[in-house]
Design a protein around this motif. Sequence first.
Motif, PDB file in Angstrom:
ATOM      1  N   SER A 283       1.629 -19.342  -6.497  1.00  0.00           N
ATOM      2  CA  SER A 283       2.810 -18.761  -7.144  1.00  0.00           C
ATOM      3  C   SER A 283       2.419 -17.987  -8.402  1.00  0.00           C
ATOM      4  O   SER A 283       3.093 -17.039  -8.778  1.00  0.00           O
ATOM      5  N   GLU A 284       1.331 -18.360  -9.057  1.00  0.00           N
ATOM      6  CA  GLU A 284       0.860 -17.629 -10.232  1.00  0.00           C
ATOM      7  C   GLU A 284      -0.008 -16.441  -9.846  1.00  0.00           C
ATOM      8  O   GLU A 284      -0.187 -15.510 -10.607  1.00  0.00           O
ATOM      9  N   GLY A 285      -0.598 -16.508  -8.662  1.00  0.00           N
ATOM     10  CA  GLY A 285      -1.508 -15.467  -8.221  1.00  0.00           C
ATOM     11  C   GLY A 285      -2.872 -15.609  -8.869  1.00  0.00           C
ATOM     12  O   GLY A 285      -3.064 -16.394  -9.797  1.00  0.00           O
ATOM     13  N   THR A 286      -3.818 -14.865  -8.373  1.00  0.00           N
ATOM     14  CA  THR A 286      -5.164 -14.858  -8.938  1.00  0.00           C
ATOM     15  C   THR A 286      -5.759 -13.470  -8.802  1.00  0.00           C
ATOM     16  O   THR A 286      -5.447 -12.741  -7.867  1.00  0.00           O
ATOM     17  N   ASN A 287      -6.605 -13.106  -9.751  1.00  0.00           N
ATOM     18  CA  ASN A 287      -7.354 -11.860  -9.624  1.00  0.00           C
ATOM     19  C   ASN A 287      -8.851 -12.155  -9.517  1.00  0.00           C
ATOM     20  O   ASN A 287      -9.685 -11.312  -9.755  1.00  0.00           O
ATOM     21  N   GLU A 288      -9.159 -13.380  -9.134  1.00  0.00           N
ATOM     22  CA  GLU A 288     -10.546 -13.800  -8.889  1.00  0.00           C
ATOM     23  C   GLU A 288     -10.833 -13.747  -7.385  1.00  0.00           C
ATOM     24  O   GLU A 288      -9.918 -13.651  -6.572  1.00  0.00           O
ATOM     25  N   ASP A 289     -12.105 -13.847  -7.009  1.00  0.00           N
ATOM     26  CA  ASP A 289     -12.451 -13.946  -5.594  1.00  0.00           C
ATOM     27  C   ASP A 289     -11.793 -15.208  -5.033  1.00  0.00           C
ATOM     28  O   ASP A 289     -11.592 -16.185  -5.749  1.00  0.00           O
ATOM     29  N   ILE A 290     -11.439 -15.174  -3.741  1.00  0.00           N
ATOM     30  CA  ILE A 290     -10.645 -16.246  -3.138  1.00  0.00           C
ATOM     31  C   ILE A 290     -11.407 -16.904  -2.001  1.00  0.00           C
ATOM     32  O   ILE A 290     -12.033 -16.225  -1.180  1.00  0.00           O
ATOM     33  N   THR A 291     -11.315 -18.234  -1.929  1.00  0.00           N
ATOM     34  CA  THR A 291     -11.795 -18.984  -0.775  1.00  0.00           C
ATOM     35  C   THR A 291     -10.572 -19.301   0.086  1.00  0.00           C
ATOM     36  O   THR A 291      -9.643 -19.962  -0.363  1.00  0.00           O
ATOM     37  N   LEU A 292     -10.570 -18.786   1.312  1.00  0.00           N
ATOM     38  CA  LEU A 292      -9.476 -19.026   2.252  1.00  0.00           C
ATOM     39  C   LEU A 292      -9.626 -20.410   2.873  1.00  0.00           C
ATOM     40  O   LEU A 292     -10.734 -20.948   2.916  1.00  0.00           O
ATOM     41  N   ASN A 293      -8.522 -20.971   3.388  1.00  0.00           N
ATOM     42  CA  ASN A 293      -8.621 -22.305   3.978  1.00  0.00           C
ATOM     43  C   ASN A 293      -9.002 -22.278   5.463  1.00  0.00           C
ATOM     44  O   ASN A 293      -8.922 -23.301   6.134  1.00  0.00           O
ATOM     45  N   ASP A 294      -9.423 -21.114   5.967  1.00  0.00           N
ATOM     46  CA  ASP A 294      -9.909 -21.001   7.350  1.00  0.00           C
ATOM     47  C   ASP A 294     -10.749 -19.735   7.460  1.00  0.00           C
ATOM     48  O   ASP A 294     -10.625 -18.812   6.644  1.00  0.00           O
ATOM     49  N   ASP A 295     -11.569 -19.663   8.486  1.00  0.00           N
ATOM     50  CA  ASP A 295     -12.400 -18.495   8.744  1.00  0.00           C
ATOM     51  C   ASP A 295     -11.524 -17.361   9.267  1.00  0.00           C
ATOM     52  O   ASP A 295     -10.786 -17.527  10.238  1.00  0.00           O
ATOM     53  N   ILE A 296     -11.601 -16.192   8.646  1.00  0.00           N
ATOM     54  CA  ILE A 296     -10.772 -15.043   9.026  1.00  0.00           C
ATOM     55  C   ILE A 296     -11.074 -14.599  10.461  1.00  0.00           C
ATOM     56  O   ILE A 296     -10.237 -14.005  11.122  1.00  0.00           O
ATOM     57  N   ALA A 297     -12.250 -14.922  10.980  1.00  0.00           N
ATOM     58  CA  ALA A 297     -12.622 -14.546  12.352  1.00  0.00           C
ATOM     59  C   ALA A 297     -11.755 -15.258  13.388  1.00  0.00           C
ATOM     60  O   ALA A 297     -11.723 -14.850  14.547  1.00  0.00           O
ATOM     61  N   ASN A 298     -11.012 -16.294  12.994  1.00  0.00           N
ATOM     62  CA  ASN A 298     -10.128 -17.008  13.914  1.00  0.00           C
ATOM     63  C   ASN A 298      -8.798 -16.286  14.116  1.00  0.00           C
ATOM     64  O   ASN A 298      -7.931 -16.786  14.828  1.00  0.00           O
ATOM     65  N   TYR A 299      -8.640 -15.114  13.521  1.00  0.00           N
ATOM     66  CA  TYR A 299      -7.360 -14.398  13.558  1.00  0.00           C
ATOM     67  C   TYR A 299      -7.579 -12.967  14.032  1.00  0.00           C
ATOM     68  O   TYR A 299      -8.662 -12.412  13.899  1.00  0.00           O
ATOM     69  N   LYS A 300      -6.523 -12.358  14.578  1.00  0.00           N
ATOM     70  CA  LYS A 300      -6.580 -10.965  15.020  1.00  0.00           C
ATOM     71  C   LYS A 300      -6.167 -10.014  13.901  1.00  0.00           C
ATOM     72  O   LYS A 300      -6.624  -8.877  13.849  1.00  0.00           O
TER      73      LYS A 300
END
Length: 157
Positions: free
Chosen positions: A48-65
């Motif tokens: 909700s505050e947002g970030t302007n830092e690099d982000i670690t996603l909670n899953d591998d992006i390769a699992n999505y189209k």
Amino acid sequence: MSNIKVSEMPEASELNNNDLLMVVQNGANKKVKANKLQLTGVTLFESSEGTNEDITLNDDIANYKEFEIQYALVSSTNDIYSKSTGRLLITQAPYFVMDLLRPNTDKYIQIISQLSTITNNKLTFISTFHATINMDKTIDFTGSTARFTIYKVTGYK
């Protein structure tokens, strides 16, 4: 109901995960629950505050189209200019650009573009480009260390 055309049916006002939809699969009518269609996507990052830092996603992006990023620019006067990338195909990754037009009607229009990369479970900032188009039709180009504030990353299967 067998003789009613789809075009004559009333439109559903909203869907929930337990609603059933008809699909044609391999030439046969079948039913599917709305949640299997991944219409809302999977939240890979949200703040909700947002970030302007690099982000670690909670899953591998390769699992999505596809993926979508909701971001904003917060000005020095705390004006917020929000935008979304819209759905981007994973094949467009790893590099992608987020951009924003920030008008100041009596002085200039500012164009801000941020180059980032998304691989595995990392969204990484690379660089930002600013161009200011002045009302006298001159253009100023600058690089910048400023970053967009990212609020949400959604993946679509």
